[in-house]
Design a protein around this motif. Structure first.
Motif, PDB file in Angstrom:
ATOM      1  N   LYS A 201       0.826  -1.209   0.000  1.00  0.00           N
ATOM      2  CA  LYS A 201       0.000   0.000   0.000  1.00  0.00           C
ATOM      3  C   LYS A 201       0.860   1.258   0.000  1.00  0.00           C
ATOM      4  O   LYS A 201       0.557   2.242  -0.704  1.00  0.00           O
ATOM      5  CB  LYS A 201      -0.946  -0.015   1.192  1.00  0.00           C
ATOM      6  N   ASP A 202       1.943   1.263   0.782  1.00  0.00           N
ATOM      7  CA  ASP A 202       2.842   2.421   0.801  1.00  0.00           C
ATOM      8  C   ASP A 202       3.489   2.632  -0.562  1.00  0.00           C
ATOM      9  O   ASP A 202       3.633   3.772  -1.022  1.00  0.00           O
ATOM     10  CB  ASP A 202       3.923   2.235   1.868  1.00  0.00           C
ATOM     11  N   ALA A 203       3.887   1.541  -1.207  1.00  0.00           N
ATOM     12  CA  ALA A 203       4.491   1.655  -2.538  1.00  0.00           C
ATOM     13  C   ALA A 203       3.483   2.200  -3.536  1.00  0.00           C
ATOM     14  O   ALA A 203       3.804   3.037  -4.386  1.00  0.00           O
ATOM     15  CB  ALA A 203       5.019   0.295  -2.986  1.00  0.00           C
TER      16      ALA A 203
ATOM     17  N   LYS B  63       3.074   5.622  -9.058  1.00  0.00           N
ATOM     18  CA  LYS B  63       3.844   5.257 -10.250  1.00  0.00           C
ATOM     19  C   LYS B  63       3.640   3.810 -10.676  1.00  0.00           C
ATOM     20  O   LYS B  63       4.292   3.335 -11.598  1.00  0.00           O
ATOM     21  CB  LYS B  63       5.336   5.496  -9.993  1.00  0.00           C
ATOM     22  N   GLY B  64       2.727   3.110  -9.982  1.00  0.00           N
ATOM     23  CA  GLY B  64       2.606   1.680 -10.183  1.00  0.00           C
ATOM     24  C   GLY B  64       3.612   0.947  -9.321  1.00  0.00           C
ATOM     25  O   GLY B  64       4.516   1.554  -8.729  1.00  0.00           O
TER      26      GLY B  64
ATOM     27  N   PHE C 283       1.651   0.556 -15.619  1.00  0.00           N
ATOM     28  CA  PHE C 283       2.336   1.355 -14.604  1.00  0.00           C
ATOM     29  C   PHE C 283       1.760   2.769 -14.554  1.00  0.00           C
ATOM     30  O   PHE C 283       1.557   3.328 -13.473  1.00  0.00           O
ATOM     31  CB  PHE C 283       3.833   1.417 -14.881  1.00  0.00           C
ATOM     32  N   GLU C 284       1.508   3.348 -15.719  1.00  0.00           N
ATOM     33  CA  GLU C 284       0.970   4.707 -15.771  1.00  0.00           C
ATOM     34  C   GLU C 284      -0.407   4.798 -15.120  1.00  0.00           C
ATOM     35  O   GLU C 284      -0.783   5.852 -14.594  1.00  0.00           O
ATOM     36  CB  GLU C 284       0.898   5.178 -17.231  1.00  0.00           C
TER      37      GLU C 284
ATOM     38  N   LYS D 169      12.364   3.754 -14.607  1.00  0.00           N
ATOM     39  CA  LYS D 169      11.266   4.678 -14.319  1.00  0.00           C
ATOM     40  C   LYS D 169      11.128   4.971 -12.816  1.00  0.00           C
ATOM     41  O   LYS D 169      10.182   5.661 -12.416  1.00  0.00           O
ATOM     42  CB  LYS D 169       9.949   4.089 -14.838  1.00  0.00           C
ATOM     43  N   ASN D 170      12.060   4.463 -12.009  1.00  0.00           N
ATOM     44  CA  ASN D 170      12.007   4.652 -10.545  1.00  0.00           C
ATOM     45  C   ASN D 170      10.671   4.174  -9.961  1.00  0.00           C
ATOM     46  O   ASN D 170      10.046   4.841  -9.129  1.00  0.00           O
ATOM     47  CB  ASN D 170      12.244   6.117 -10.179  1.00  0.00           C
ATOM     48  N   ILE D 171      10.247   2.996 -10.418  1.00  0.00           N
ATOM     49  CA  ILE D 171       9.002   2.396  -9.945  1.00  0.00           C
ATOM     50  C   ILE D 171       9.310   1.482  -8.760  1.00  0.00           C
ATOM     51  O   ILE D 171      10.262   0.696  -8.811  1.00  0.00           O
ATOM     52  CB  ILE D 171       8.341   1.605 -11.092  1.00  0.00           C
TER      53      ILE D 171
END
Length: 302
Positions: free
Chosen positions: A107-109, A114-115, A192-193, A236-238
């Motif tokens: 949930k925090d992620a 950003k996905g 992801f978007e 993409k720093n996901i």
């Protein structure tokens, strides 16, 4: 697929249907875990290579034997779930008594918007894992190889299509993306978007995308792993997590989620893969029967 194999699969499907209509969900899982493998047409053929993989890692014969029996039990539970997936009623999944360890991690992620890349492994509960990942109310998109050209699909195409449709209804607006080797990443980027949890299996050595693959140390040997989705997430720093699903008997399941990357700019593909394989190794040390990848390690000995 031969005539006898097709017949045994049909008998297996008929048995799972009887279990579903005659027993409670918990009792059906329990009996399926003890009986389904006797009807499955491929277990005897798979056994030698599966045991060869286990014997490469474990010297304790009793642990190897227990892992094989656990594999057979999970195979039965998986086939029992498929009986529900082939139907129309999606409310059956509420009968799963689920414990989630690490729900706050996912949930925090997800709050970053950003996905999230969810790295998993080849296991018995492919659809159930994805649908239980959606139980916290988050949208889930899963990536799977498109095997609709195989014999299994040709013989049971209507059932397979019903299973995919059923599973998609339990993804909170997510999708099942069936991809072919060397396919473009655009559908994955779109997921992801949309801030979806995107599920990929990153443990298999079979040819899929040779340009995005790494040979990595694992359990004292080497495992060739696909890394395309990890490269994309790192670029993409996901955020990235690793997750696995345990069956604890009857109607009880446990979903374990571990942080791999918070999406920071200092993450590398090698570090993400190392952390993912550490989670997988910890799971295997606890319950080696959960992993279906023993066949790949066993094939390396042939």
């Amino acid at each position: 697929m031969g005539v006898m194999a097709t017949l045994r699969i049909k008998l297996m499907l008929a048995w799972t249907f009887l279990l579903r209509v005659c027993l409670s969900y918990a009792a059906g899982n329990r009996l399926a875990s003890r009986t389904i493998h006797h009807l499955h047409p491929f277990t005897s053929k798979q056994k030698p290579v599966y045991l060869a993989g286990l014997n490469r890692i474990f010297t304790d014969n009793s642990k190897v034997a227990a892992a094989w029996q656990r594999h057979l039990a999970l195979l039965g539970v998986h086939r029992f779930q498929s009986s529900f997936y082939a139907g129309k009623d999606i409310n059956w999944i509420k009968q799963c008594q689920l414990e989630v360890i690490g729900e706050d991690v996912i949930k925090d992620a997800h709050l970053q918007g950003k996905g999230v890349l969810v790295m998993t492994y080849h296991h018995h509960f492919n659809m159930l894992f994805c649908n239980l990942m959606a139980t916290p109310g988050l949208p889930v998109t899963t990536i799977a190889m498109d095997d609709r050209g195989g014999d299994g699909y040709k013989n049971f195409s209507s059932r397979v299509n019903r299973i995919y449709t059923h599973a998609e209804r339990l993804l909170n607006g997510g999708d099942i993306i069936l991809v072919k080797p060397q396919s473009q990443v655009r559908p994955i980027l779109r997921a992801f978007e949309k801030n979806h949890l995107v599920i990929t299996a990153n443990d298999f050595p079979e040819v899929f995308d040779d340009k995005n693959r790494k040979d990595l140390p694992f359990l004292g040997t080497i495992l060739s792993c696909p890394t395309g989705t990890v490269k994309l997430a790192v670029k993409k720093n996901i955020p990235i997590v690793a997750a696995y699903l345990e069956w604890d008997g009857d109607d009880r399941f446990k979903l374990v989620i571990k942080m791999v990357s918070d999406g920071g700019e200092d993450m590398t593909v090698d570090t993400a893969m190392t952390r993912y394989l550490e989670v997988l190794a910890t799971m295997i040390e606890k319950d080696p029967g959960l992993w279906e990848g023993w066949k790949w390690l066993g094939a390396q000995t042939e």
